[in-house]
Design a protein around this motif. Sequence first.
Motif, PDB file in Angstrom:
ATOM      1  N   PRO A 155       4.563   2.948   6.168  1.00  0.00           N
ATOM      2  CA  PRO A 155       5.442   2.615   5.109  1.00  0.00           C
ATOM      3  C   PRO A 155       4.392   0.721   4.302  1.00  0.00           C
ATOM      4  CG  PRO A 155       5.608   1.620   7.535  1.00  0.00           C
ATOM      5  CD  PRO A 155       4.962   3.272   6.787  1.00  0.00           C
ATOM      6  N   VAL A 156       5.174   0.492   2.847  1.00  0.00           N
ATOM      7  CA  VAL A 156       4.147   0.006   2.794  1.00  0.00           C
ATOM      8  C   VAL A 156       5.093  -1.126   2.235  1.00  0.00           C
ATOM      9  CG1 VAL A 156       2.744  -0.486   0.201  1.00  0.00           C
ATOM     10  CG2 VAL A 156       2.819   1.656   1.067  1.00  0.00           C
ATOM     11  N   VAL A 157       4.983  -2.236   2.694  1.00  0.00           N
ATOM     12  CA  VAL A 157       4.966  -3.345   2.741  1.00  0.00           C
ATOM     13  C   VAL A 157       5.146  -5.075   1.535  1.00  0.00           C
ATOM     14  CG1 VAL A 157       6.648  -5.453   3.657  1.00  0.00           C
ATOM     15  CG2 VAL A 157       6.958  -2.970   5.113  1.00  0.00           C
ATOM     16  N   ASN A 158       5.789  -5.425   0.973  1.00  0.00           N
ATOM     17  CA  ASN A 158       5.099  -6.820  -0.031  1.00  0.00           C
ATOM     18  C   ASN A 158       5.631  -7.807   1.137  1.00  0.00           C
ATOM     19  OD1 ASN A 158       3.281  -7.873  -1.050  1.00  0.00           O
ATOM     20  ND2 ASN A 158       4.481  -7.728  -3.458  1.00  0.00           N
ATOM     21  N   PRO A 159       5.038  -8.623   2.113  1.00  0.00           N
ATOM     22  CA  PRO A 159       5.476  -9.883   2.555  1.00  0.00           C
ATOM     23  C   PRO A 159       5.146 -11.217   1.430  1.00  0.00           C
ATOM     24  CG  PRO A 159       3.886  -9.822   3.151  1.00  0.00           C
ATOM     25  CD  PRO A 159       3.543  -8.208   2.344  1.00  0.00           C
ATOM     26  N   ALA A 166      -0.113 -10.542  13.068  1.00  0.00           N
ATOM     27  CA  ALA A 166       0.661  -9.949  14.074  1.00  0.00           C
ATOM     28  C   ALA A 166       1.724  -9.563  12.974  1.00  0.00           C
ATOM     29  CB  ALA A 166       0.752 -10.400  15.573  1.00  0.00           C
ATOM     30  N   ARG A 167       2.064 -10.217  12.056  1.00  0.00           N
ATOM     31  CA  ARG A 167       3.012 -10.484  10.249  1.00  0.00           C
ATOM     32  C   ARG A 167       2.638  -8.677   9.566  1.00  0.00           C
ATOM     33  NH1 ARG A 167       4.936 -14.946   6.550  1.00  0.00           N
ATOM     34  NH2 ARG A 167       6.893 -12.960   5.322  1.00  0.00           N
ATOM     35  N   LEU A 168       1.562  -8.992   9.503  1.00  0.00           N
ATOM     36  CA  LEU A 168       1.191  -7.610   8.698  1.00  0.00           C
ATOM     37  C   LEU A 168       0.896  -5.941   9.403  1.00  0.00           C
ATOM     38  CD1 LEU A 168      -2.075  -9.237   7.110  1.00  0.00           C
ATOM     39  CD2 LEU A 168      -0.620  -8.431   5.445  1.00  0.00           C
ATOM     40  N   SER A 218      -4.893  -3.493  -5.103  1.00  0.00           N
ATOM     41  CA  SER A 218      -6.132  -2.950  -3.493  1.00  0.00           C
ATOM     42  C   SER A 218      -5.194  -3.707  -2.466  1.00  0.00           C
ATOM     43  CB  SER A 218      -7.066  -3.730  -3.254  1.00  0.00           C
ATOM     44  OG  SER A 218      -8.034  -3.869  -4.179  1.00  0.00           O
ATOM     45  N   TYR A 219      -5.672  -1.412  -1.624  1.00  0.00           N
ATOM     46  CA  TYR A 219      -4.830  -1.474  -0.335  1.00  0.00           C
ATOM     47  C   TYR A 219      -4.973  -2.656   0.532  1.00  0.00           C
ATOM     48  CZ  TYR A 219      -1.295   0.968  -2.573  1.00  0.00           C
ATOM     49  OH  TYR A 219      -0.465   1.346  -4.237  1.00  0.00           O
ATOM     50  N   PHE A 220      -4.612  -3.575   2.091  1.00  0.00           N
ATOM     51  CA  PHE A 220      -5.017  -4.009   2.610  1.00  0.00           C
ATOM     52  C   PHE A 220      -4.688  -3.054   3.848  1.00  0.00           C
ATOM     53  CE2 PHE A 220      -6.667  -6.755  -0.650  1.00  0.00           C
ATOM     54  CZ  PHE A 220      -7.908  -6.601   0.096  1.00  0.00           C
ATOM     55  N   LEU A 221      -4.846  -2.445   4.981  1.00  0.00           N
ATOM     56  CA  LEU A 221      -4.865  -1.967   5.944  1.00  0.00           C
ATOM     57  C   LEU A 221      -5.167  -2.463   7.271  1.00  0.00           C
ATOM     58  CD1 LEU A 221      -6.201   1.688   5.541  1.00  0.00           C
ATOM     59  CD2 LEU A 221      -3.976   0.417   4.692  1.00  0.00           C
ATOM     60  N   SER A 222      -4.209  -2.493   8.368  1.00  0.00           N
ATOM     61  CA  SER A 222      -3.815  -4.168   9.438  1.00  0.00           C
ATOM     62  C   SER A 222      -3.547  -3.193  10.787  1.00  0.00           C
ATOM     63  CB  SER A 222      -3.213  -5.133   9.486  1.00  0.00           C
ATOM     64  OG  SER A 222      -1.786  -4.695   9.604  1.00  0.00           O
ATOM     65  N   ARG A 223      -3.415  -1.247  10.748  1.00  0.00           N
ATOM     66  CA  ARG A 223      -3.484  -1.237  12.384  1.00  0.00           C
ATOM     67  C   ARG A 223      -3.941   0.191  12.463  1.00  0.00           C
ATOM     68  NH1 ARG A 223       3.364   0.111  12.234  1.00  0.00           N
ATOM     69  NH2 ARG A 223       2.449   1.580  10.908  1.00  0.00           N
ATOM     70  N   PRO A 275       2.038  -2.753   7.550  1.00  0.00           N
ATOM     71  CA  PRO A 275       0.830  -1.982   7.686  1.00  0.00           C
ATOM     72  C   PRO A 275       0.010  -2.065   6.503  1.00  0.00           C
ATOM     73  CG  PRO A 275       2.831  -0.665   8.329  1.00  0.00           C
ATOM     74  CD  PRO A 275       2.744  -2.241   8.017  1.00  0.00           C
ATOM     75  N   VAL A 276       0.233  -1.433   5.500  1.00  0.00           N
ATOM     76  CA  VAL A 276      -0.303  -0.839   4.140  1.00  0.00           C
ATOM     77  C   VAL A 276      -0.023  -2.246   3.221  1.00  0.00           C
ATOM     78  CG1 VAL A 276      -1.198  -0.055   2.542  1.00  0.00           C
ATOM     79  CG2 VAL A 276      -0.344   1.377   5.183  1.00  0.00           C
ATOM     80  N   HIS A 277      -0.611  -3.360   2.937  1.00  0.00           N
ATOM     81  CA  HIS A 277       0.077  -4.793   2.292  1.00  0.00           C
ATOM     82  C   HIS A 277      -1.150  -4.134   1.200  1.00  0.00           C
ATOM     83  CE1 HIS A 277       0.836  -8.091   0.467  1.00  0.00           C
ATOM     84  NE2 HIS A 277      -0.699  -8.365   0.653  1.00  0.00           N
TER      85      HIS A 277
END
Length: 219
Positions: A2-6, A24-26, A40-45, A31-33
């Motif tokens: 899932p791609v979520v744009n906070p 934690a929020r990311l 660009s995409y940033f991964l956090s998990r 998880p794919v920001h």
Amino acid sequence: MPVVNPRFGVLSEDFAASPYRYFARLREQAPVHYEPAIDSYFLSRYREVKRVLTDHEAFTTETLQVRAEPVMRGLILAQMTGAEHTAKRKIVVRGFTGQALQDQIRAIHANAVELIAPFLPRGRMDLVNDFGRPLALYVTLDVLGLEKKDWQQVAAWHSGVVEFITSFILTPERRRHCMDCAEQLEAYLVPVIEKRRRDPGVITVLARSAASTASTTAP
């Protein structure tokens, strides 16, 4: 994935000032920001990061190669994939087995003792800045057979190179600084590499391998 744009961005000053409170929020919400400003995409998990690092058919290091070229002058092991990565990794691993590994363990222990000693009377230290960072440089310089007395200068040059590769927004002044660091680090290492082509050591193995690879792939 899932791609979520906070609402916050990982390139914002607020995030840079205190990124840890956002992690934690990311992981939970994004998880794919995606950052549209730099496409660009940033991964956090862990799961997503592992897939990107291991799925060589879907993902590539070409973008990193382009970003790093001005300061790296060529590929590093982390940018290689497939047979090239396997071949170069085998060369490096040879220096970390058997008696060579035992010698390195003793050297690492000696370095740790040397770095900790001045702080024992105080009873406290900054684990990262006083110990972790210099230990990493000490060990690297030992492995490569370079003078530890130069570790602070080498660290400063290396920081400039890393800043160039990892920063998404560089002012003209910072870009010039990073390029200057790369040039000075290259000037420091080239004479060492030339000497080590004749003398034994990890740098010798890598230098000869690079020369062999270049000769076999040249037109």
